[in-house]
Design a protein around this motif. Structure first.
Motif, PDB file in Angstrom:
ATOM      1  N   ARG A  93      -3.577  -7.162  -2.363  1.00  0.00           N
ATOM      2  CA  ARG A  93      -4.697  -6.258  -2.106  1.00  0.00           C
ATOM      3  C   ARG A  93      -4.236  -4.859  -1.690  1.00  0.00           C
ATOM      4  O   ARG A  93      -5.028  -3.925  -1.682  1.00  0.00           O
ATOM      5  N   GLY A  94      -2.973  -4.710  -1.341  1.00  0.00           N
ATOM      6  CA  GLY A  94      -2.487  -3.401  -0.936  1.00  0.00           C
ATOM      7  C   GLY A  94      -1.975  -2.546  -2.081  1.00  0.00           C
ATOM      8  O   GLY A  94      -1.448  -1.456  -1.842  1.00  0.00           O
ATOM      9  N   ARG A  95      -2.098  -3.017  -3.301  1.00  0.00           N
ATOM     10  CA  ARG A  95      -1.622  -2.242  -4.450  1.00  0.00           C
ATOM     11  C   ARG A  95      -2.404  -0.938  -4.589  1.00  0.00           C
ATOM     12  O   ARG A  95      -3.603  -0.879  -4.327  1.00  0.00           O
ATOM     13  N   GLU A  96      -1.702   0.072  -5.055  1.00  0.00           N
ATOM     14  CA  GLU A  96      -2.292   1.416  -5.122  1.00  0.00           C
ATOM     15  C   GLU A  96      -3.508   1.459  -6.039  1.00  0.00           C
ATOM     16  O   GLU A  96      -4.509   2.085  -5.724  1.00  0.00           O
ATOM     17  N   ASN A  97      -3.434   0.802  -7.187  1.00  0.00           N
ATOM     18  CA  ASN A  97      -4.528   0.827  -8.163  1.00  0.00           C
ATOM     19  C   ASN A  97      -5.314  -0.479  -8.127  1.00  0.00           C
ATOM     20  O   ASN A  97      -5.638  -1.059  -9.174  1.00  0.00           O
ATOM     21  N   PHE A  98      -5.648  -0.932  -6.928  1.00  0.00           N
ATOM     22  CA  PHE A  98      -6.325  -2.213  -6.780  1.00  0.00           C
ATOM     23  C   PHE A  98      -7.639  -2.246  -7.558  1.00  0.00           C
ATOM     24  O   PHE A  98      -7.917  -3.174  -8.323  1.00  0.00           O
ATOM     25  N   LYS A 100      -8.615  -0.511 -10.062  1.00  0.00           N
ATOM     26  CA  LYS A 100      -8.415  -0.387 -11.504  1.00  0.00           C
ATOM     27  C   LYS A 100      -8.163  -1.735 -12.153  1.00  0.00           C
ATOM     28  O   LYS A 100      -8.598  -1.980 -13.285  1.00  0.00           O
ATOM     29  N   GLU A 425       5.100  -1.523 -13.171  1.00  0.00           N
ATOM     30  CA  GLU A 425       4.031  -1.545 -12.171  1.00  0.00           C
ATOM     31  C   GLU A 425       3.566  -2.966 -11.890  1.00  0.00           C
ATOM     32  O   GLU A 425       3.374  -3.352 -10.724  1.00  0.00           O
ATOM     33  N   THR A 428       6.126  -5.171  -9.820  1.00  0.00           N
ATOM     34  CA  THR A 428       6.485  -4.745  -8.472  1.00  0.00           C
ATOM     35  C   THR A 428       6.127  -5.811  -7.443  1.00  0.00           C
ATOM     36  O   THR A 428       4.983  -6.233  -7.332  1.00  0.00           O
TER      37      THR A 428
END
Length: 494
Positions: A93-98, A100, A425, A428
């Motif tokens: 849930r902490g991914r930058e493009n959550f 998206k 991406e 990661t």
């Protein structure tokens, strides 16, 4: 049928006789605070005060806890715990493009994103609902009753925190009924390539197609199965083939596979698939190819164990090609199908073809999120391991180019650099199952070392011969130089 005939009111059809009953509970006040505060715990007052009990107290508590809950533990290896519909795991849930990758763009299904304002109007759902009722050949009340009668079973397919806002089973039944009718009618229209009756554009249809495979946008597959089996025989067959073709079209492989996805809804066990995303995962990895799902469940212990497994050094596509390893596509298009064959100096690595377009990133991200759900014991991290393997092959756009020229990657994103960035991406922070592809990696490493040893041996054995020819060549150069030097000298003397 005209648009006017499609626009109906679910409340008019289902709820017009319910005004004397309790209304559907909204999100606000769905569970009274007095009910939320009633919590049963087994922790004593002393434990809550101290934090960590003394060893003797802990032992007494542990023995008492085990004796109460499992006096004679029984392990059933024939079945696995069915994964529930839940939110994306916290670790992702902490991914930058959550948003998206994990949130719906056009339409929401199920309770997690229900009633969010950015999605299409419920009028569209009602159009598809009316279209489904008409095609089903059944009365809408009978269709609705199939869902209402199973609501207790359906609720067990959700995490508690997902449906806690629905204190009234009727509200959840209506939502699942409407969403189920919409999904089935959309799938039929998608396969037929005809949305003219529902007044939606192809752009909206493409987004809805992606929204159907988001982890937080799922409803139980049992809803679709109940509605399908309640339809007329002719439409039931149409629904079965449409679901199969829809899964096949979204399986991440090129459109012309050499195998046929072979399953029928009436032959699937009730717990075969919890939702469409799980069915996609089973299809992409080859688990759904068996009609009856009688194979033993996967063993995730190899991936969950704490003992680290040392992996051999792995190389990018260009380095593998430099070592004499050629790339080729596999015959079947399952993500788990990889193979390696080698001879002394030549070898081939077979990889499953993959179609990369705008929907590939969200699909892979949500398949990985499904595999990482804490209660999921039905996968072996197949998609996660595939992504990690491919990411190890791809260092830059040139590696993508070689995969594309080998008919392994079909790039519809625009350029190879975008594909390389996409894999980086997605990969990661992922941890693959070390047992998957272990044999392929080991054989690649053995081929590399064997080729190196053969080259060094042959070079050493041929060195005396090479030295002889080098000396002979040097002597010939000296003779030629002397030959041309004598006339030149005479000419100068004259």
């Amino acid at each position: 049928m005209s648009e006017k005939e499609f626009v109906v009111s679910v409340e008019e059809l289902i709820s017009r006789n319910d005004h004397d009953q309790s209304p559907a509970v909204s999100k606000e006040g769905a569970i009274p605070e007095t009910e939320k505060n009633v919590t049963v715990t087994n922790v004593s007052q002393d434990e809550s005060d101290v934090g960590i009990p003394e060893i003797d107290d802990l032992e007494i508590y542990l023995l008492g806890h085990v004796n109460r809950e499992s006096p004679t533990p029984q392990v059933n290896t024939s079945t696995t715990v069915k994964p529930k519909i839940q939110k994306v795991p916290t670790i992702l849930r902490g991914r930058e493009n959550f948003g998206k990758f994990y949130e719906p763009r056009v339409v929401s299904f199920g309770p997690i994103h229900h009633d969010k304002h950015k999605f299409i109007s419920e009028v569209y759902k009602k159009r598809f609902f009316a279209g489904f009722v008409e095609r089903s050949g059944r009365d809408y009340k009978d269709l609705y009753k199939t869902i209402e009668d199973k609501i207790s079973e359906l609720k067990k397919l959700f995490d508690d925190d997902v449906i806690e806002v629905y204190g009234d089973d009727k509200a959840l039944s209506r939502m699942l009924f409407l969403d189920g009718c919409f999904i089935l009618m959309f799938i039929v229209s998608y396969v037929d390539g005809d949305f003219s009756s529902f007044n939606i554009t192809n752009v909206h249809a493409a987004y809805i197609q992606q929204d159907l495979f988001l982890l937080e946008n799922q409803i139980p597959f049992l809803v679709l199965k109940l509605l399908t089996e309640s339809s007329s025989p002719e439409f039931k067959k149409k629904l079965e083939t449409s679901i199969r073709d829809f899964i096949l079209d979204n399986i991440l492989a090129p459109r012309e596979p050499t195998w046929i996805l072979n399953f029928e809804l009436d032959k699937l066990k009730p717990d075969s698939a919890t939702h469409l995303l799980e069915m996609l995962q089973m299809s992409a990895t080859g688990l759904l190819i068996r009609k009856t799902f009688e194979s033993s469940p996967p063993n995730r212990s190899a991936c969950d164990r704490s003992t680290p497994v040392v992996q051999p050094y792995f190389r990018s596509v260009q380095k593998l090609q430099a070592a004499g390893i050629h790339l080729k596509p596999t015959r079947r298009h399952f993500l788990t199908d990889m193979d390696f064959h080698s001879q002394v100096f030549t070898a081939s690595l077979a990889l499953p073809p993959l179609l990369v377009d705008d929907s590939t990133g969200p699909k892979l991200m949500n398949l990985i999120a499904y595999e990482m759900c804490p209660d999921n014991r039905r996968t072996n991290y197949e998609v996660t391991s595939y992504i990690c393997f491919m990411n190890s092959l791809i260092d830059d756009a040139d590696d993508v180019k070689e995969l594309r020229l080998s008919n392994i990657l079909y790039n519809l994103l625009g350029n190879d650099k975008q594909v390389a960035s996409l894999f980086a991406e997605i990969a990661t922070g992922l941890v693959p199952n070390p047992e998957i592809y272990k044999d392929v990696k080991k054989r690649i490493e053995n081929h590399h070392h064997r080729k190196l040893r053969v080259w060094m041996t042959e070079t050493f054995n041929k060195w005396p011969v090479m030295a002889f020819f080098a000396a002979l060549f040097s002597l010939m150069l000296s003779v030629i130089q002397t030959w041309y030097a004598i006339p030149f000298g005479k000419s100068s003397h004259k």
